[in-house]
Scaffold this motif. Structure first.
Motif, PDB file in Angstrom:
ATOM      1  N   TYR A 133       1.043  -1.003   0.098  1.00  0.00           N
ATOM      2  CA  TYR A 133      -0.055   0.106  -0.248  1.00  0.00           C
ATOM      3  C   TYR A 133       1.054   1.104   0.072  1.00  0.00           C
ATOM      4  CZ  TYR A 133       0.450   0.046   5.113  1.00  0.00           C
ATOM      5  OH  TYR A 133       0.812   0.206   6.457  1.00  0.00           O
ATOM      6  N   TYR A 251      -2.091  -5.531  -3.740  1.00  0.00           N
ATOM      7  CA  TYR A 251      -2.306  -3.991  -3.566  1.00  0.00           C
ATOM      8  C   TYR A 251      -3.458  -3.329  -2.931  1.00  0.00           C
ATOM      9  CZ  TYR A 251       2.138  -4.121  -6.356  1.00  0.00           C
ATOM     10  OH  TYR A 251       3.481  -4.312  -6.829  1.00  0.00           O
ATOM     11  N   LEU A 253      -4.627   0.319  -2.496  1.00  0.00           N
ATOM     12  CA  LEU A 253      -4.272   1.648  -2.906  1.00  0.00           C
ATOM     13  C   LEU A 253      -5.249   2.708  -2.598  1.00  0.00           C
ATOM     14  CD1 LEU A 253      -3.113   0.674  -6.889  1.00  0.00           C
ATOM     15  CD2 LEU A 253      -1.656   0.773  -4.543  1.00  0.00           C
ATOM     16  N   ASP A 257      -3.861   8.766  -4.076  1.00  0.00           N
ATOM     17  CA  ASP A 257      -2.234   8.741  -3.603  1.00  0.00           C
ATOM     18  C   ASP A 257      -1.546   9.465  -4.849  1.00  0.00           C
ATOM     19  OD1 ASP A 257       0.168   8.395  -2.785  1.00  0.00           O
ATOM     20  OD2 ASP A 257       0.117   6.188  -2.314  1.00  0.00           O
ATOM     21  N   SER A 262      -0.745   5.929  -7.224  1.00  0.00           N
ATOM     22  CA  SER A 262      -1.336   4.570  -7.103  1.00  0.00           C
ATOM     23  C   SER A 262      -2.074   4.278  -8.605  1.00  0.00           C
ATOM     24  CB  SER A 262      -2.859   4.967  -6.418  1.00  0.00           C
ATOM     25  OG  SER A 262      -3.661   6.181  -6.736  1.00  0.00           O
ATOM     26  N   TRP A 281      -8.849  -1.025  -4.208  1.00  0.00           N
ATOM     27  CA  TRP A 281      -9.115   0.531  -4.319  1.00  0.00           C
ATOM     28  C   TRP A 281      -9.733   1.089  -3.162  1.00  0.00           C
ATOM     29  CZ3 TRP A 281      -6.171   3.385  -7.123  1.00  0.00           C
ATOM     30  CH2 TRP A 281      -5.839   3.043  -8.404  1.00  0.00           C
ATOM     31  N   HIS A 287      -2.137   8.960   0.240  1.00  0.00           N
ATOM     32  CA  HIS A 287      -0.776   8.101   0.572  1.00  0.00           C
ATOM     33  C   HIS A 287      -1.022   7.569   1.972  1.00  0.00           C
ATOM     34  CE1 HIS A 287       3.079   7.012  -0.031  1.00  0.00           C
ATOM     35  NE2 HIS A 287       3.595   7.350   1.278  1.00  0.00           N
ATOM     36  N   THR A 289      -2.913   5.471   3.353  1.00  0.00           N
ATOM     37  CA  THR A 289      -4.325   4.917   3.118  1.00  0.00           C
ATOM     38  C   THR A 289      -4.820   4.295   4.270  1.00  0.00           C
ATOM     39  OG1 THR A 289      -2.983   3.847   1.172  1.00  0.00           O
ATOM     40  CG2 THR A 289      -5.124   3.183   1.369  1.00  0.00           C
TER      41      THR A 289
END
Length: 309
Positions: A133, A251, A253, A257, A262, A281, A287, A289
């Motif tokens: 992440y 991932y 994201l 970000d 991202s 997502w 960022h 997250t």
């Protein structure tokens, strides 16, 4: 009030490294790798933990950062990702021994994703899965996107002092000499805390941490200087040509970000071949997250653990 966490210092490759544990009645352990370099996420763990209480979560302050640096005063000139990789290898073994499990998931945030990705490429059989992440892919490209996004935001703000700071960064950033690159990263990091996506007061979240002390705050203020050698090493990081992984890859994201882009990470993720893979997502997140949207982040981690069963 009873604490729901434990703290300890563990001998790792010649120094005492700080560990923060949030234990649970579960077999799985998520081992968190912080970014920065030099900015531990152990200080924000209390804020995210209510949404991660279905698994054991372990945070550790890497060599040169946070309470580990407070304890050891490591010479900044001795830091390298090679050493951090050796530390992480021993750390994974320690976590397995402590929790008596092989089901360790490695979660790397920002520069922690640089470290985590290097680790799984070198030791693909050591962990159950990898979670990225704030995932870094190609350093020069993501630093360019970060710079352009912040410049646009600050130009809109018309804040004269911050416009002056941004003007100190070459318009060619990050394609500049190393000294200018490191100086530019310092400026962008300061600006990011002020202008990053969302309405969270990140410094307030840090200050309210149950493990934060005045001395911790002083170490954090010097994190950039203490980790300049690692910042230099991020300059050439590029995994865009690596497509084959031998373990499950996930991932998580933040939709907005811009620091590690991202969008760039999502494009790269499509190229990945792995035994299992998944892309999550997190809406209304940047960022940071997990801190931006801890509930949605927790749901993604739970789904990933279930996918690994």
């Amino acid at each position: 009030m009873k604490k729901d966490f434990t703290e300890e210092y563990v001998p790792i490759n010649g120094i005492e490294q700080y560990f923060l544990h949030y234990p649970a009645e579960a077999e799985e352990v998520v081992l968190m790798l912080h970014g920065g370099p030099g900015f531990p996420n152990s200080y924000t763990a209390y804020y995210v933990h209510p949404f991660l209480d279905f698994c054991n979560v372990v945070y550790y302050d890497q060599r040169g950062a946070g309470k580990t640096q407070l304890k050891n005063r490591t010479n900044p000139d001795t830091l390298s990702y090679t050493i951090l990789l050796e530390d992480l290898h021993r750390t994974v073994q320690y976590v397995k021994e402590k929790y008596k499990t092989e089901r360790v998931l490695l979660a790397g945030h920002s520069c922690g994703s640089l470290l985590g990705t290097q680790y799984i490429l070198k030791y693909p059989n050591d962990v159950l899965a990898y979670i990225g992440y704030g995932q870094m892919v190609e350093s020069k490209a993501l630093h360019r996107i970060w710079y352009m996004d912040l410049r646009k935001t600050i130009e809109k703000s018309k804040h004269k002092r911050d416009l002056k700071k941004m003007a100190a960064i070459s318009s060619e950033f990050p394609n500049v000499p190393m000294e200018q690159f490191v100086a530019g990263v310092h400026i962008l990091t300061d600006m990011h805390l002020k202008y990053s996506y969302g309405d969270k007061n990140y410094m307030s979240i840090f200050r309210r941490s149950p493990i934060m002390t005045f001395k911790d705050g002083m170490i954090m203020m010097r994190a950039g200087k203490n980790n300049e050698k690692l910042i230099e090493e991020t300059y050439g990081f590029d995994i865009s040509d690596i497509a084959l992984y031998q373990l499950p890859i996930f991932y998580v994201l933040g939709r907005y970000d811009a620091l590690t882009s991202s969008e760039l990470a999502a494009e790269y993720f499509e190229k990945i071949s792995a035994p299992k893979k998944g892309l999550y997502w997190i809406e209304n997140a940047g960022h940071m997250t997990d801190t931006d949207q801890p509930e949605a982040f927790g749901k993604a981690i739970l789904d990933i653990i279930e996918a690994c069963n």
